[in-house]
Design an enzyme around this catalytic site. Structure first.
Site, PDB file in Angstrom:
ATOM      1  N   VAL A  89       0.837  -1.201   0.000  1.00  0.00           N
ATOM      2  CA  VAL A  89       0.000   0.000   0.000  1.00  0.00           C
ATOM      3  C   VAL A  89       0.877   1.258   0.000  1.00  0.00           C
ATOM      4  O   VAL A  89       0.566   2.247  -0.674  1.00  0.00           O
ATOM      5  CB  VAL A  89      -0.958   0.013   1.214  1.00  0.00           C
ATOM      6  CG1 VAL A  89      -1.745   1.309   1.284  1.00  0.00           C
ATOM      7  CG2 VAL A  89      -1.902  -1.185   1.159  1.00  0.00           C
ATOM      8  N   CYS A  90       1.988   1.214   0.714  1.00  0.00           N
ATOM      9  CA  CYS A  90       2.850   2.388   0.886  1.00  0.00           C
ATOM     10  C   CYS A  90       3.289   3.025  -0.435  1.00  0.00           C
ATOM     11  O   CYS A  90       3.174   4.243  -0.583  1.00  0.00           O
ATOM     12  CB  CYS A  90       4.061   2.038   1.738  1.00  0.00           C
ATOM     13  SG  CYS A  90       3.622   1.453   3.401  1.00  0.00           S
ATOM     14  N   PRO A  91       3.772   2.253  -1.424  1.00  0.00           N
ATOM     15  CA  PRO A  91       4.195   2.927  -2.658  1.00  0.00           C
ATOM     16  C   PRO A  91       3.039   3.594  -3.397  1.00  0.00           C
ATOM     17  O   PRO A  91       3.239   4.621  -4.048  1.00  0.00           O
ATOM     18  CB  PRO A  91       4.841   1.823  -3.488  1.00  0.00           C
ATOM     19  CG  PRO A  91       4.355   0.542  -2.917  1.00  0.00           C
ATOM     20  CD  PRO A  91       4.068   0.816  -1.470  1.00  0.00           C
ATOM     21  N   LEU A 144       2.577   6.976  -1.559  1.00  0.00           N
ATOM     22  CA  LEU A 144       3.658   7.925  -1.791  1.00  0.00           C
ATOM     23  C   LEU A 144       3.677   8.420  -3.228  1.00  0.00           C
ATOM     24  O   LEU A 144       3.977   9.591  -3.483  1.00  0.00           O
ATOM     25  CB  LEU A 144       5.000   7.317  -1.390  1.00  0.00           C
ATOM     26  CG  LEU A 144       5.126   6.919   0.083  1.00  0.00           C
ATOM     27  CD1 LEU A 144       6.535   6.428   0.380  1.00  0.00           C
ATOM     28  CD2 LEU A 144       4.743   8.041   1.022  1.00  0.00           C
TER      29      LEU A 144
END
Length: 187
Positions: free
Chosen positions: A46-48, A51
């Protein structure tokens, strides 16, 4: 515990920004609006997406006088490696803060002590270093960076127009309210 209205505590950290390692501190927040976006870890799922979405809003945020920072408990070295190997992260122009000591994650009260990872916390900080808005999501719920735009515009409006407040769903140039005794019970 809410950080709204509180000064960001002092910190120093190593970060990765546009091909270089840099040292940053809470002093960088002074004199401009800032967004700091915490996330659990580099090289995840999920993080990429979050960002990259934040990068897609970066020009608009910069146009509003806002600087953007991401922060995880990874090192600045890991941020560089991720930036060099991920198509999504390779687009990022804003500062990626490393917090392996967990100092910054604790200051913003987003550290999952058991996992040793930051939660998905987003903070809007005014030019005086005061937290004006915050949101914390569960690990599986990604954020939408476009939602920051209206919040920042509202914060900037309220700051420059003392005595006025922005109602729900407020948009730039929308109607505001002037809280007063006469307004009680009229909305």
């Amino acid at each position: 515990m809410s950080l709204i209205g509180k000064q960001v505590e002092a910190f120093h950290a190593q970060a990765y920004r546009q091909g270089k390692f840099v040292e940053i501190s809470n002093e960088e927040f002074n004199g401009k609006w800032n967004v700091i976006c915490f996330y659990p870890a580099d090289f995840t799922f999920v993080c990429p997406t979050e960002l990259e979405d934040l990068q897609e809003q970066y020009t608009t945020l910069k146009d509003l006088g806002v600087e953007v920072y991401s922060c995880s408990t990874d090192t600045h070295f890991t941020h560089k490696a991720w930036h060099d190997t991920s198509d999504a992260i390779g687009k990022i122009e804003y500062t990626m803060i490393g917090d392996p000591s967990h100092q910054i994650s604790r200051i913003f009260d987003v550290l999952d002590e058991e996992a040793g990872l930051a939660q998905r916390g987003t903070f809007i900080i005014d030019p005086d270093g005061i937290v004006q808005a915050m949101e914390i999501n569960a690990d599986g719920i990604g954020r939408d960076a476009s939602s920051l735009i209206d919040k920042i515009r509202a914060g900037q409006y309220v700051r420059s127009h003392p005595g006025e407040v922005c109602p729900a769903k407020w948009k730039e140039d929308g109607a505001t309210l002037k809280p007063s005794f006469d307004l009680v019970g009229k909305i």
